[in-house]
Design a protein around this motif. Sequence first.
Motif, PDB file in Angstrom:
ATOM      1  N   ARG A 213       0.933  -1.058   0.016  1.00 40.70           N
ATOM      2  CA  ARG A 213      -0.100  -0.085   0.177  1.00 40.70           C
ATOM      3  C   ARG A 213       0.959   1.312  -0.191  1.00 40.70           C
ATOM      4  NH1 ARG A 213      -4.311  -1.305   4.586  1.00 40.70           N
ATOM      5  NH2 ARG A 213      -4.711   0.939   4.527  1.00 40.70           N
ATOM      6  N   ARG A 214       1.286   1.666  -1.224  1.00 39.72           N
ATOM      7  CA  ARG A 214       2.210   2.655  -1.295  1.00 39.72           C
ATOM      8  C   ARG A 214       2.087   3.131  -2.671  1.00 39.72           C
ATOM      9  NH1 ARG A 214       7.301  -1.078  -0.307  1.00 39.72           N
ATOM     10  NH2 ARG A 214       7.885  -1.692  -2.455  1.00 39.72           N
ATOM     11  N   PRO A 215       2.522   4.465  -3.014  1.00 37.63           N
ATOM     12  CA  PRO A 215       2.435   4.865  -4.405  1.00 37.63           C
ATOM     13  C   PRO A 215       3.025   4.020  -5.388  1.00 37.63           C
ATOM     14  CG  PRO A 215       3.319   6.544  -2.950  1.00 37.63           C
ATOM     15  CD  PRO A 215       3.229   5.446  -2.457  1.00 37.63           C
ATOM     16  N   LEU A 216       2.349   3.656  -6.520  1.00 38.98           N
ATOM     17  CA  LEU A 216       2.698   2.773  -7.660  1.00 38.98           C
ATOM     18  C   LEU A 216       2.528   3.215  -8.941  1.00 38.98           C
ATOM     19  CD1 LEU A 216       3.418  -0.130  -8.541  1.00 38.98           C
ATOM     20  CD2 LEU A 216       1.097  -0.758  -8.207  1.00 38.98           C
ATOM     21  N   LEU A 217       3.273   3.445  -9.709  1.00 36.58           N
ATOM     22  CA  LEU A 217       3.191   3.802 -11.391  1.00 36.58           C
ATOM     23  C   LEU A 217       3.129   2.726 -12.169  1.00 36.58           C
ATOM     24  CD1 LEU A 217       2.932   6.129 -13.378  1.00 36.58           C
ATOM     25  CD2 LEU A 217       5.385   6.262 -13.200  1.00 36.58           C
ATOM     26  N   VAL A 218       2.438   2.469 -13.133  1.00 35.65           N
ATOM     27  CA  VAL A 218       2.253   1.489 -13.845  1.00 35.65           C
ATOM     28  C   VAL A 218       2.344   2.070 -15.516  1.00 35.65           C
ATOM     29  CG1 VAL A 218       1.037  -0.499 -15.050  1.00 35.65           C
ATOM     30  CG2 VAL A 218       1.039   0.044 -12.569  1.00 35.65           C
ATOM     31  N   VAL A 219       3.353   1.897 -16.177  1.00 37.86           N
ATOM     32  CA  VAL A 219       3.580   2.388 -17.421  1.00 37.86           C
ATOM     33  C   VAL A 219       3.612   1.132 -18.540  1.00 37.86           C
ATOM     34  CG1 VAL A 219       5.026   3.811 -19.153  1.00 37.86           C
ATOM     35  CG2 VAL A 219       4.964   3.927 -16.579  1.00 37.86           C
ATOM     36  N   ALA A 220       2.666   1.275 -19.415  1.00 43.88           N
ATOM     37  CA  ALA A 220       2.472   0.378 -20.297  1.00 43.88           C
ATOM     38  C   ALA A 220       1.724   0.741 -21.720  1.00 43.88           C
ATOM     39  CB  ALA A 220       1.711  -0.978 -19.801  1.00 43.88           C
ATOM     40  N   GLY A 221       1.759   0.086 -22.721  1.00 43.53           N
ATOM     41  CA  GLY A 221       1.237   0.420 -23.817  1.00 43.53           C
ATOM     42  C   GLY A 221      -0.348   0.326 -23.943  1.00 43.53           C
ATOM     43  N   ALA A 222      -0.894   0.838 -25.159  1.00 45.81           N
ATOM     44  CA  ALA A 222      -2.273   0.294 -25.562  1.00 45.81           C
ATOM     45  C   ALA A 222      -2.650  -0.975 -25.509  1.00 45.81           C
ATOM     46  CB  ALA A 222      -2.583   1.072 -26.831  1.00 45.81           C
ATOM     47  N   GLY A 223      -3.453  -1.333 -24.942  1.00 44.97           N
ATOM     48  CA  GLY A 223      -4.013  -2.712 -25.114  1.00 44.97           C
ATOM     49  C   GLY A 223      -3.284  -3.623 -24.242  1.00 44.97           C
TER      50      GLY A 223
ATOM     51  N   ALA B 208     -16.724   1.948  -0.955  1.00 46.86           N
ATOM     52  CA  ALA B 208     -16.675   3.261  -1.044  1.00 46.86           C
ATOM     53  C   ALA B 208     -15.252   3.914  -0.371  1.00 46.86           C
ATOM     54  CB  ALA B 208     -17.686   3.771   0.163  1.00 46.86           C
ATOM     55  N   SER B 209     -14.243   3.448   0.096  1.00 47.66           N
ATOM     56  CA  SER B 209     -13.030   4.061   0.221  1.00 47.66           C
ATOM     57  C   SER B 209     -12.024   4.010  -0.963  1.00 47.66           C
ATOM     58  CB  SER B 209     -12.569   3.405   1.242  1.00 47.66           C
ATOM     59  OG  SER B 209     -11.970   1.767   1.165  1.00 47.66           O
ATOM     60  N   ILE B 210     -12.536   3.501  -2.226  1.00 44.11           N
ATOM     61  CA  ILE B 210     -11.798   3.415  -3.513  1.00 44.11           C
ATOM     62  C   ILE B 210     -12.187   4.679  -4.244  1.00 44.11           C
ATOM     63  CG2 ILE B 210     -11.058   2.120  -5.348  1.00 44.11           C
ATOM     64  CD1 ILE B 210     -10.369   0.696  -2.750  1.00 44.11           C
ATOM     65  N   LEU B 211     -10.978   5.567  -4.557  1.00 43.99           N
ATOM     66  CA  LEU B 211     -11.357   6.887  -5.479  1.00 43.99           C
ATOM     67  C   LEU B 211     -10.744   6.479  -6.969  1.00 43.99           C
ATOM     68  CD1 LEU B 211     -12.535   9.433  -6.019  1.00 43.99           C
ATOM     69  CD2 LEU B 211     -10.401  10.365  -5.059  1.00 43.99           C
TER      70      LEU B 211
ATOM     71  N   GLU C  75      -8.486   9.980   4.662  1.00 42.44           N
ATOM     72  CA  GLU C  75      -9.345   9.110   5.585  1.00 42.44           C
ATOM     73  C   GLU C  75     -10.356   8.286   4.782  1.00 42.44           C
ATOM     74  OE1 GLU C  75     -10.367   6.654   8.788  1.00 42.44           O
ATOM     75  OE2 GLU C  75      -8.464   7.820   8.294  1.00 42.44           O
ATOM     76  N   GLU C  76     -10.955   9.275   4.116  1.00 45.68           N
ATOM     77  CA  GLU C  76     -12.243   8.789   3.281  1.00 45.68           C
ATOM     78  C   GLU C  76     -11.661   7.812   2.195  1.00 45.68           C
ATOM     79  OE1 GLU C  76     -15.658  10.618   0.674  1.00 45.68           O
ATOM     80  OE2 GLU C  76     -14.460  11.809   1.578  1.00 45.68           O
ATOM     81  N   PHE C  77     -10.811   8.188   1.304  1.00 50.82           N
ATOM     82  CA  PHE C  77      -9.894   7.297   0.203  1.00 50.82           C
ATOM     83  C   PHE C  77      -8.921   6.633   0.570  1.00 50.82           C
ATOM     84  CE2 PHE C  77     -12.753  10.776  -1.627  1.00 50.82           C
ATOM     85  CZ  PHE C  77     -13.672   9.976  -2.030  1.00 50.82           C
ATOM     86  N   ARG C  78      -9.006   5.249   1.122  1.00 46.20           N
ATOM     87  CA  ARG C  78      -7.797   4.619   1.426  1.00 46.20           C
ATOM     88  C   ARG C  78      -7.107   4.062   0.269  1.00 46.20           C
ATOM     89  NH1 ARG C  78      -8.530   2.607   6.664  1.00 46.20           N
ATOM     90  NH2 ARG C  78      -9.555   4.240   7.875  1.00 46.20           N
ATOM     91  N   ALA C  79      -7.594   3.876  -0.916  1.00 47.76           N
ATOM     92  CA  ALA C  79      -6.926   3.876  -1.990  1.00 47.76           C
ATOM     93  C   ALA C  79      -7.439   4.757  -3.288  1.00 47.76           C
ATOM     94  CB  ALA C  79      -6.943   2.102  -2.532  1.00 47.76           C
ATOM     95  N   VAL C  80      -6.380   4.991  -4.367  1.00 44.94           N
ATOM     96  CA  VAL C  80      -6.800   5.992  -5.102  1.00 44.94           C
ATOM     97  C   VAL C  80      -6.169   5.262  -6.559  1.00 44.94           C
ATOM     98  CG1 VAL C  80      -6.781   8.448  -5.891  1.00 44.94           C
ATOM     99  CG2 VAL C  80      -6.477   7.880  -3.400  1.00 44.94           C
TER     100      VAL C  80
ATOM    101  N   ALA D 179      -1.830   4.917  -0.666  1.00 44.37           N
ATOM    102  CA  ALA D 179      -1.972   3.643  -1.603  1.00 44.37           C
ATOM    103  C   ALA D 179      -2.926   4.363  -3.108  1.00 44.37           C
ATOM    104  CB  ALA D 179      -2.942   2.815  -1.150  1.00 44.37           C
ATOM    105  N   VAL D 180      -1.685   4.922  -3.900  1.00 46.25           N
ATOM    106  CA  VAL D 180      -1.952   5.591  -5.030  1.00 46.25           C
ATOM    107  C   VAL D 180      -1.478   4.561  -6.051  1.00 46.25           C
ATOM    108  CG1 VAL D 180      -1.749   7.530  -6.786  1.00 46.25           C
ATOM    109  CG2 VAL D 180      -2.161   7.905  -4.213  1.00 46.25           C
ATOM    110  N   THR D 181      -2.433   4.222  -7.281  1.00 44.05           N
ATOM    111  CA  THR D 181      -1.936   3.302  -8.273  1.00 44.05           C
ATOM    112  C   THR D 181      -2.376   4.223  -9.548  1.00 44.05           C
ATOM    113  OG1 THR D 181      -2.410   1.163  -7.346  1.00 44.05           O
ATOM    114  CG2 THR D 181      -2.389   1.320  -9.802  1.00 44.05           C
ATOM    115  N   ALA D 182      -1.187   4.827 -10.154  1.00 42.85           N
ATOM    116  CA  ALA D 182      -1.391   5.289 -11.425  1.00 42.85           C
ATOM    117  C   ALA D 182      -1.014   4.718 -12.625  1.00 42.85           C
ATOM    118  CB  ALA D 182      -0.500   6.866 -11.463  1.00 42.85           C
TER     119      ALA D 182
END
Length: 331
Positions: free
Chosen positions: A30-40, A64-67, A268-273, A297-300
Amino acid sequence: MSVSATQIQAIVDRSKTPTPEQVRVVESPRRPLLVVAGAGSGKTETMSMRVLWLLANHPDFTPASILGLTFTRKAAGELGDRLRARIRLLAEAMPHLRERLDADPVSLTYNSFAERIVSEHGMRIGIDPDFSMLSEAGALDMMLQIVEAWPSDLDEELTPLGAVSQILHLAGEIAEHGYTVSSARETLEEFGRELEQVGDTNEDARRLLRANRRRIAFLGPIEAYQQRKRDLGFLDFSDQLVLATRIVREAPTLFRSEAPVVREALREEFRAVLLDEFQDTSVIQMDLLSMLFGDHAVTAVGDPNQAIYGWRGASASSLESFLERFCSAPA
């Protein structure tokens, strides 16, 4: 007993097996995560699997805690539908989780999320919560009134309507790049001085000088437009992110704490983004999101080859600076 990414995938679609790369994404801490990948390549589906993995393995998470944030209403609707469908499958496969999973995730556009912040917390910086959103047609009409009454010619080559279009475009760029009218004027005047030192010995230099002088001339009507909106209680599209960022940065802190109250409430409201199409985030969006959700816990997910909003400050640099911005946020 923890639930694996492979088990999550089997709940959703037994015909598929996650790749080792997808497993690492889905089961990331549960920490910042960046996913870089191509179309499809299945970025959005992998993001959905990560949501299910978090819900299955962390009892403090609810739907409801997922944004989820993306750029268009259509995309936000599709993301919300996808997450709801996957969560229903998880609830059916794991009956002991049904009560906790009996809610919907929040899926919004970036601007709708900013508007919500302004609506709920604007009073903390003196914004009337009863503001009205100015439509595109309303913005055109208001700026046209200002331009037609302007005491001097803004650009003799443009009709009033042509000037209005360019002025509103510049106003949007100023906001998206995190400038104020004052700081934009300083930057443009400095650029103008640099251009004058180069000289106007060729047509390209002369064109740049004319364009820069035009932008400086447009700042007066932009300032008048912003004042008129304030006087009439209107906000427009570009105001949402600017004011939301101000609220998060300037709102009072929690009692006996240095933590900003709005930031802490939203975390507090959004535990994961989930940040979709992250390559298209602008300067002001990056400022807002990193202030709010740094070390969270951000997944971009993004693909630099699909960037479409370069005109307003979005570029592959958003991807390159993700870890720096989200892993070193203010406490």
